[in-house]
Design an enzyme around this catalytic site. Structure first.
Site, PDB file in Angstrom:
ATOM      1  N   ASP A 296       0.833  -1.203   0.000  1.00  0.00           N
ATOM      2  CA  ASP A 296       0.000   0.000   0.000  1.00  0.00           C
ATOM      3  C   ASP A 296       0.872   1.260   0.000  1.00  0.00           C
ATOM      4  OD1 ASP A 296      -2.853   0.926   0.460  1.00  0.00           O
ATOM      5  OD2 ASP A 296      -1.901   1.888   2.181  1.00  0.00           O
TER       6      ASP A 296
ATOM      7  N   GLU B 176      14.684 -15.500  -0.126  1.00  0.00           N
ATOM      8  CA  GLU B 176      15.080 -16.640   0.715  1.00  0.00           C
ATOM      9  C   GLU B 176      14.030 -17.743   0.681  1.00  0.00           C
ATOM     10  OE1 GLU B 176      15.728 -15.401   4.731  1.00  0.00           O
ATOM     11  OE2 GLU B 176      16.939 -13.677   4.099  1.00  0.00           O
TER      12      GLU B 176
HETATM   13  C1  NOJ Z   1      -4.480   2.858  -0.884  1.00  0.00           C
HETATM   14  C2  NOJ Z   1      -5.612   1.919  -0.605  1.00  0.00           C
HETATM   15  O1  NOJ Z   1      -5.923   1.206  -1.772  1.00  0.00           O
HETATM   16  C3  NOJ Z   1      -6.745   2.758  -0.106  1.00  0.00           C
HETATM   17  O2  NOJ Z   1      -7.948   2.032  -0.025  1.00  0.00           O
HETATM   18  C4  NOJ Z   1      -6.364   3.353   1.216  1.00  0.00           C
HETATM   19  O3  NOJ Z   1      -7.380   4.232   1.650  1.00  0.00           O
HETATM   20  C5  NOJ Z   1      -5.045   4.138   1.114  1.00  0.00           C
HETATM   21  N1  NOJ Z   1      -4.048   3.448   0.365  1.00  0.00           N
HETATM   22  C6  NOJ Z   1      -4.489   4.424   2.481  1.00  0.00           C
HETATM   23  O4  NOJ Z   1      -4.017   3.250   3.063  1.00  0.00           O
END
Ligand code: NOJ
Length: 531
Positions: free
Chosen positions: A197, A249
């Site tokens: 993310d 690994e």
């Molecule tokens: C991207 C994620 O896909 C989204 O749903 C989220 O709100 C933001 N990152 C923050 O984590």
């Protein structure tokens, strides 16, 4: 699919949004046993892997992207043993499992953040986050409002997303060590990879210099403008190199997938250099208008930039952050992507949207590389475009002062059975977000075995894609129409107003809508043909 450790290079990866896939216990929210019980449907559809959005303990202020414990399962979704069962069941079916990793920020209920608040200014606990005595700049949150929040003792902390999502300090070795350990925790449990993310956000430019441009979800960076001090900093790459060493690994081809809103393509390709990540989401492709020249340009540019670093190119049309493509494409071509749709907003042309969505999917699945599907698109599901505002949970709705409807409309629980409570999503009548009254027709049991249904289109496309090795092929553009050859298959999309002929001798394999009475390809239709 390649039966090697490089399984991911041509894989079709299906995103499961745990809240909304299948509810086994009747609380109106999806859960891990619900997913496990329905994995065989995904196997039957013909995908290679699932990616699960976060299921970790979380106060759910951003639907689980606010993680309170990276090594557990939220009781709403089950327990750790349910994750183990899901992984085992998927592997038994020959499906890989990718989990979501959220390293840019924790929840404000994570034990580290609680400890930071309790320990006070100047403490080592505060050094795991980005605390200052006063806001260091005028940065704004991606969800709206200031990116700085004051604590009761007067200090301020940085949150690029919701106030409940404090940014971690990646200059702190303790933070780095912790995430290496989290990677191992899930690798040891057998996961095949991580979707990372906000992969372009973890490192901030030293000095936190001022920046007034607003960032939006999936909004690519302006390639012409100065580099923002919070995104795509050089320092992120050594983090991924260190993660890659850990993944290597392990046997079986474990992968890292970047969610990075970075432009231009060469900048994004730096995330998938041989010693870093394996894939990055191709958001410029998702955002390309339904226009042949623009689509061709983004396809060429994506393939060129990824080829240059030896990476596979990925393709995606929908996910849990954007208006579903069956609705997005129901607006005039070139309409900018909107941050959610509500009852008072202009409404898409549903029939046009679905027609173009089916054509867009067949075009995408005809491309070489790896494709990401978002749950429900195989049913032709539209966005819920008239959801009453009182149901909205996306923090962007409140933080934007109701300027943005947010992402709830693409997160509505799936319809499985037309005539069951909550369309078979679970035993209860209600689900955490309301399903539109018109969704019976999209239910899986109204589509399986029905010629021409969207599910059957996806099923056939995934089978042919595998049979003709389209995922490991290449693109050779043909003169005239929007058409390319990938191995022995011609992929042709008609963007024009008039029907077009197939080349002489071409044998139709699959078509997103029926051909016309003269065997020609109608407007907004993609065909695959043997040539
Ligand atoms: C991207 C994620 O896909 C989204 O749903 C989220 O709100 C933001 N990152 C923050 O984590």
């Amino acid at each position: 699919m390649l039966h090697t450790d490089a399984w991911w290079r041509d894989a079709v990866i299906y995103q499961v949004y745990p809240r909304s896939f299948a509810d086994s216990d009747g609380d109106g929210m999806g859960d891990l046993p619900g997913i496990t019980g329905r994995l065989h449907h995904l196997k039957e559809l013909g995908i290679d892997a699932v990616w699960l959005s976060p299921f970790y303990p979380s106060p759910q202020h951003d639907a689980g992207y606010d993680v309170a414990d990276y090594r557990g399962v939220d009781p709403r979704f089950g327990e750790l043993g349910d994750a183990d069962k899901l992984i085992a069941e998927a592997h038994g079916l020959g499906l890989k499992v990718i989990v979501d990793l959220v390293p840019n920020h924790t929840s404000n209920e994570h034990e580290w953040f609680r400890a930071a608040l309790a320990a006070g200014p100047g403490s080592p606990e505060r050094e795991r986050y980005i605390f200052r005595d006063a806001p260091a700049n005028s940065w704004t949150s991606v969800f709206g409002g200031s990116a700085w929040e004051q604590t009761p003792d007067g200090q301020w902390y940085l949150h690029l997303f919701d106030v409940s999502q404090p940014d971690l300090n990646w200059d702190n070795p303790e933070v780095r060590a912790e995430f290496l350990d989290i990677l191992r925790f899930w690798l040891d449990r057998g996961v095949d990879g991580f979707r990372v993310d906000v992969a372009h956000g973890m490192v901030k430019e030293a000095g936190l210099k001022d920046w007034t441009t607003t960032s939006t979800i999936l909004g690519g960076l302006d390639p012409a403008g100065p580099p923002p001090p919070m995104w795509d900093q050089e320092g992120v790459h050594e983090i991924y190199q260190s993660w890659r060493r850990v993944l290597d690994e392990y046997e079986g081809g474990r992968i890292l997938v970047a969610e990075a809103w970075v432009a231009p393509a060469d900048r994004l390709a730096r995330y998938v250099r041989p010693d870093e990540m394996h894939q990055a989401f191709n958001f410029p492709y998702l955002d390309a208008p339904w226009k042949p020249a623009e689509l061709r340009a983004v396809i060429d540019e994506s393939l060129r930039a990824n080829d240059a670093v030896g990476a596979t190119t990925t393709w995606v049309l929908s996910n849990h952050d954007v208006v579903r493509h069956a609705s997005r494409l129901g607006f005039p071509a070139g309409t900018p992507r909107m941050p959610g749709i509500g009852a008072g907003d202009p409404q898409p042309d549903a029939a046009l949207g679905l027609r173009r969505a089916r054509a867009a999917t067949l075009l995408m699945l005809g491309l070489p590389g790896s494709a990401y599907l978002y749950q429900g698109e195989e049913l032709g599901l539209p966005e819920h475009t008239t959801m009453p505002d009182e149901f909205r949970e996306d923090p962007a709705w409140e933080r934007s002062g109701h300027a943005e409807r947010g992402r709830d409309g693409c997160r509505v629980p799936l319809p499985w059975e037309a005539d069951a409570p909550s369309y078979g999503f679970g035993p209860a009548d209600a689900s955490w977000l309301p399903q539109p009254a018109t969704w019976a027709e999209y239910a899986l049991d109204r589509q399986q075995g029905i010629p021409g249904s969207t599910w059957e289109l996806y099923h056939s496309a995934l089978g042919l894609r595998r049979e003709h090795h389209l995922g490991s092929g290449s693109v050779t553009w043909q003169d005239g129409e929007f058409a390319f050859r990938n191995g022995d298959v011609l992929v042709l999309t008609n963007f024009g107003a008039e029907p077009v002929e197939l080349p002489a001798g071409a044998r139709l394999l699959l078509s997103s809508e029926p051909l016309d009475d003269d065997g020609r390809v109608p407007t907004d239709v993609t065909v695959w043909a043997l040539v």
